[in-house]
Design a protein around this motif. Structure first.
Motif, short mmCIF file in Angstrom:
data_model
loop_
_atom_site.label_atom_id
_atom_site.label_comp_id
_atom_site.label_asym_id
_atom_site.label_seq_id
_atom_site.Cartn_x
_atom_site.Cartn_y
_atom_site.Cartn_z
N VAL A 94 0.84 -1.21 0.00
CA VAL A 94 0.00 0.00 0.00
C VAL A 94 0.87 1.25 0.00
O VAL A 94 0.67 2.16 -0.82
CB VAL A 94 -0.94 0.01 1.22
N ALA A 95 1.84 1.31 0.90
CA ALA A 95 2.63 2.53 1.10
C ALA A 95 3.52 2.84 -0.09
O ALA A 95 3.60 4.00 -0.53
CB ALA A 95 3.47 2.40 2.37
N VAL A 96 4.19 1.84 -0.62
CA VAL A 96 5.14 2.10 -1.72
C VAL A 96 4.44 2.55 -3.00
O VAL A 96 4.80 3.58 -3.58
CB VAL A 96 6.02 0.85 -1.97
N PRO A 97 3.42 1.81 -3.50
CA PRO A 97 2.73 2.31 -4.70
C PRO A 97 2.10 3.67 -4.53
O PRO A 97 2.08 4.48 -5.46
CB PRO A 97 1.66 1.23 -4.97
N LEU A 98 1.59 3.96 -3.34
CA LEU A 98 0.96 5.25 -3.11
C LEU A 98 1.99 6.38 -3.16
O LEU A 98 1.74 7.44 -3.74
CB LEU A 98 0.24 5.24 -1.76
N ALA A 99 3.16 6.15 -2.56
CA ALA A 99 4.22 7.16 -2.62
C ALA A 99 4.67 7.39 -4.06
O ALA A 99 4.88 8.53 -4.50
CB ALA A 99 5.40 6.73 -1.75
N LEU A 100 4.81 6.31 -4.82
CA LEU A 100 5.20 6.44 -6.22
C LEU A 100 4.13 7.16 -7.03
O LEU A 100 4.44 7.96 -7.94
CB LEU A 100 5.47 5.06 -6.82
N ALA A 101 2.86 6.88 -6.71
CA ALA A 101 1.75 7.53 -7.43
C ALA A 101 1.74 9.03 -7.16
O ALA A 101 1.53 9.83 -8.09
CB ALA A 101 0.42 6.90 -7.01
N VAL A 102 1.98 9.42 -5.91
CA VAL A 102 2.01 10.84 -5.58
C VAL A 102 3.14 11.53 -6.35
O VAL A 102 2.95 12.61 -6.95
CB VAL A 102 2.19 11.05 -4.06
N ALA A 103 4.31 10.91 -6.35
CA ALA A 103 5.45 11.50 -7.05
C ALA A 103 5.20 11.59 -8.55
O ALA A 103 5.44 12.63 -9.18
CB ALA A 103 6.71 10.68 -6.76
N GLY A 104 4.71 10.50 -9.14
CA GLY A 104 4.44 10.50 -10.57
C GLY A 104 3.38 11.51 -10.96
O GLY A 104 3.47 12.16 -12.01
N ALA A 105 2.37 11.68 -10.11
CA ALA A 105 1.29 12.62 -10.41
C ALA A 105 1.79 14.06 -10.39
O ALA A 105 1.25 14.91 -11.11
CB ALA A 105 0.16 12.46 -9.40
N ARG A 106 2.82 14.34 -9.61
CA ARG A 106 3.36 15.71 -9.59
C ARG A 106 3.98 16.07 -10.95
O ARG A 106 3.94 17.23 -11.36
CB ARG A 106 4.40 15.85 -8.48
#
Length: 237
Positions: free
Chosen positions: A171-183
């Protein structure tokens, strides 16, 4: 006849509580930092083309609302997960709560470091330097680009969760990557901004948390290994 004297429970030395041993997370954290650092270095020469392709393509696609939502609010999901973990560990595993508190201090340190680096580097936002339509409005002048604060905090919160509860990584890793990619997709950061931010958040949080945890463990061992005043008086008689 030999008489064996057993120390009363009150006089027995009490060992330190066995808290979590998070050092197994260190190799994984360092590996992630190296990969993210390499990605940032590789992306930097092609930063303009990557940004134009990702941000411009997203703005013209049906993914624009989702990218804007994740870029603007996705970090709140990580904050909520971390807050829920804090409450759970507080009631169920106090030794591990100390580790999570140390990771919280690491998150603050990572953010402060990110802000300090921004003021030193002063890299202009890509949405201001490159003429491309973007999902989000460009931040005000003086709100610098490298590294990404959102990505730094996302990496730090994900690292905090993994130190205290490694099973949360799906949960934590994909969400962190998603936030970064979305920026990047939303048009407010380069790829090397978010990769560097993630690496910074992971590294600083891990180092601060492990250092603070080791120091707390040493202090606990020293405190619990000292005999109480009552025990010293008893031995002195």
């Amino acid at each position: 006849m030999t008489t064996t004297h057993h120390a009363s429970p009150a006089h027995r030395p009490v060992g330190p509580a066995r808290g979590p041993v998070p050092h197994a997370a260190l190799p994984s954290a360092l590996g992630a930092v190296l990969i993210l650092g390499a990605l940032a270095l590789l992306a930097w020469p092609a930063r303009a083309a990557l940004f134009a392709g990702v941000a411009g393509g997203t703005a013209a696609s049906s993914l624009a609302p989702l990218a804007g939502l994740v870029a603007g609010k996705g970090l709140l999901a990580l904050v909520a997960i971390t807050a829920g973990l804090v409450l759970l560990i507080w009631f169920r595993d106090r030794p591990r709560f100390g580790l999570l508190a140390a990771a919280g201090a690491g998150t603050v340190a990572a953010y402060v470091t990110s802000e300090a680096v921004k003021l030193l580097v002063t890299e202009e936002r890509p949405c201001r330097a490159i003429d491309v339509a973007t999902v989000l409005a460009c931040p005000a002048p003086g709100d610098w680009s490298w590294p990404s604060n959102h990505s730094t905090i996302a990496g730090a919160l994900a690292m905090s969760c993994l130190l205290a509860a490694p099973r949360l990584w799906p949960v934590a890793v994909p969400l962190a990557l998603a936030v970064a990619g979305a920026r990047v997709a939303a048009g407010v950061h380069y790829v090397h901004d978010v990769a560097s931010g993630l690496a910074l958040g992971v590294l600083v949080t891990c180092v601060v948390a492990l250092t603070a945890h080791a120091g707390a463990q040493r202090f606990t061992r020293r405190s619990t290994s000292r005999p109480s005043p009552g025990a010293r008086r008893t031995r002195g008689r």
